[in-house]
Design an enzyme around this catalytic site. Structure first.
Site, PDB file in Angstrom:
ATOM      1  N   ARG A  45     -15.708 -33.023  28.592  1.00 29.28           N
ATOM      2  CA  ARG A  45     -14.973 -31.768  28.484  1.00 29.28           C
ATOM      3  C   ARG A  45     -13.613 -31.904  29.163  1.00 29.28           C
ATOM      4  O   ARG A  45     -13.309 -32.940  29.749  1.00 29.28           O
ATOM      5  CB  ARG A  45     -15.798 -30.617  29.091  1.00 29.28           C
ATOM      6  CG  ARG A  45     -16.527 -31.082  30.323  1.00 29.28           C
ATOM      7  CD  ARG A  45     -16.440 -30.274  31.553  1.00 29.28           C
ATOM      8  NE  ARG A  45     -15.194 -29.671  31.831  1.00 29.28           N
ATOM      9  CZ  ARG A  45     -14.249 -30.219  32.605  1.00 29.28           C
ATOM     10  NH1 ARG A  45     -14.397 -31.421  33.149  1.00 29.28           N
ATOM     11  NH2 ARG A  45     -13.130 -29.579  32.851  1.00 29.28           N
ATOM     12  N   ASP A 236      -5.602 -25.416  28.228  1.00 33.66           N
ATOM     13  CA  ASP A 236      -6.251 -25.882  26.997  1.00 33.66           C
ATOM     14  C   ASP A 236      -5.332 -25.794  25.795  1.00 33.66           C
ATOM     15  O   ASP A 236      -5.443 -26.581  24.853  1.00 33.66           O
ATOM     16  CB  ASP A 236      -7.522 -25.080  26.729  1.00 33.66           C
ATOM     17  CG  ASP A 236      -8.684 -25.764  27.410  1.00 33.66           C
ATOM     18  OD1 ASP A 236      -8.805 -25.646  28.635  1.00 33.66           O
ATOM     19  OD2 ASP A 236      -9.420 -26.491  26.709  1.00 33.66           O
TER      20      ASP A 236
HETATM   21  O1  MRU Z   1     -14.713 -25.708  28.965  1.00 31.72           O
HETATM   22  P1  MRU Z   1     -14.005 -26.839  29.642  1.00 31.72           P
HETATM   23  O2  MRU Z   1     -14.721 -27.343  30.844  1.00 31.72           O
HETATM   24  O3  MRU Z   1     -13.639 -27.935  28.675  1.00 31.72           O
HETATM   25  O4  MRU Z   1     -12.635 -26.199  30.153  1.00 31.72           O
HETATM   26  C1  MRU Z   1     -11.702 -27.011  30.799  1.00 31.72           C
HETATM   27  C2  MRU Z   1     -10.494 -26.292  31.276  1.00 31.72           C
HETATM   28  O5  MRU Z   1     -10.362 -25.099  31.118  1.00 31.72           O
HETATM   29  C3  MRU Z   1      -9.410 -27.129  31.897  1.00 31.72           C
HETATM   30  O6  MRU Z   1      -8.696 -26.379  32.839  1.00 31.72           O
HETATM   31  C4  MRU Z   1      -8.430 -27.598  30.805  1.00 31.72           C
HETATM   32  O7  MRU Z   1      -9.112 -28.168  29.723  1.00 31.72           O
HETATM   33  C5  MRU Z   1      -7.453 -28.577  31.335  1.00 31.72           C
HETATM   34  S1  MRU Z   1      -8.211 -30.095  31.787  1.00 31.72           S
HETATM   35  C6  MRU Z   1      -7.002 -31.156  32.329  1.00 31.72           C
END
Ligand code: MRU
Length: 346
Positions: A45, A236
């Site tokens: 993730r 994201d």
């Molecule tokens: O649901 P996830 O764990 O994939 O969410 C991750 C995040 O929100 C992070 O802050 C984002 O992807 C940036 S990672 C460098």
């Protein structure tokens, strides 16, 4: 530092992030189907790591393919691309990496399939390596915003585990520590999947960084009590006006930071900017299963039939963001012109 993902030729080696911090287990992914479910269920993730994984997925499919005709090969690749693109709707790096892989196929139509396969593997390895360099640059740029002695709040996990190596928000912290700055991190636990509690604290402790875990609901009070110097989070997807989609709870933290006059920084590679999205409202927001909210692990904590909203991300309007740190430099508000000039140069 640990590596969340590695290319092994006939497989992709990833850390099973669902098992951290109690177990450090590596999984070898052998098919794109396995990879798609590992991305969907958060075994791997974090937007940049998801992008790298998707590129490796296409390379894996190509490597395993026995097709000799370009037409049939392309059809197989398109099937893999479509499977992977249906995993996490908000993480823009996923679509960005798949586009790069598709471009390799389309711009080499006239070459023999075995040659295209090699090019696809090379491109995926390039995306992986680039991410490490880009994050180091983000760390370098972002560390200029961090005082010599600083209490920093972060949310979710935007570290090694979420990228190929150095991290984005945590990359800023790692570089600051490396430069001799005295850093204390306050990590929010990040309900419902606890990426802050399980992953951020784990990797910061592993790297000798001073970290304190807080519940999500403590954030405002801690801002008031503990002299927080800044908040640093990842992203994201970023719209061209500077609105930022990141882990649910980021928006609330940004509002709290404004109230307490604390700078709110977003650290992200330019591959997280979506040139087709003008405002945050247009960003597709992933909604996940009700079980993530009504249960903690396997223990049910709410009535089975209660209504639930489980948005995995929220959007922080650009007006709450003091700066966006990218590998190309630090962007300050107003973001629009700076983002369009950066995207033009990408
Ligand atoms: O649901 P996830 O764990 O994939 O969410 C991750 C995040 O929100 C992070 O802050 C984002 O992807 C940036 S990672 C460098």
């Amino acid at each position: 530092m640990i590596r969340s993902i590695e290319w092994k030729g006939n497989s992709i080696k990833i850390i099973n992030q669902k098992l951290l911090p109690t177990k450090l287990v590596y999984v070898n992914i052998k098919t794109t189907k396995e990879l798609a479910s590992a991305i969907s269920d958060l075994t791997i993730r974090g937007a940049p790591a998801i992008g790298v994984a998707a590129a490796f997925g296409v390379a894996l499919e190509a490597n395993l393919s026995k097709e000799k005709s370009f037409k049939r090969f392309r059809l197989k690749m398109e099937k893999a691309i479509s499977l992977l693109s249906n995993t996490r709707p908000t993480a823009f790096n996923l679509f960005w990496a798949l586009k790069r892989m598709r471009e390799i196929i389309e711009s080499n139509k006239n070459k023999e399939v075995h040659h295209i396969k090699r090019l696809l593997i090379e491109e995926a390895l390039k995306i992986h390596k680039e991410d490490e360099k880009i994050c180091k640059k983000i760390g370098e740029n972002g560390s200029r915003l961090i005082p010599q002695k600083a209490n920093i709040m972060t949310h979710c996990n935007a570290g090694s585990l979420a990228t190929s190596y150095w991290g984005t928000a945590l990359g800023v912290i790692y570089t600051s520590v490396k430069k001799g700055k005295k850093i204390r991190v306050f990590a929010t636990e990040t309900r419902p999947l606890l990426q802050g509690a399980r992953l951020t604290t784990w990797e910061l402790l592993l790297n000798g960084v001073d970290v304190t875990l807080i519940t999500d609901n403590e954030a405002g009070f801690i801002m008031k009590k503990e002299d927080i110097d800044c908040v640093v989070v990842g992203a994201d997807r970023i719209a061209t006006n500077g609105d930022v989609a990141n882990k649910i709870g980021t928006y609330s933290l940004a509002i709290l930071a404004k109230e307490h006059r604390i700078p709110f920084y977003v650290a992200a590679p330019t591959s997280t900017f979506d040139p087709s999205i003008k405002r945050g409202e247009e960003i597709p927001i992933e909604q996940r299963s009700r079980d993530e909210i009504v249960k903690i692990g396997t223990t049910r904590i709410a009535p089975d039939d209660v209504n639930v909203r489980n948005y995995a991300f929220d959007v922080t309007p650009a007006r709450y963001i003091s700066a966006i740190v990218t590998e190309k430099g630090i962007l300050k508000t107003p973001f629009k012109k700076k983002i369009s000039s950066i995207l033009g140069r990408r």
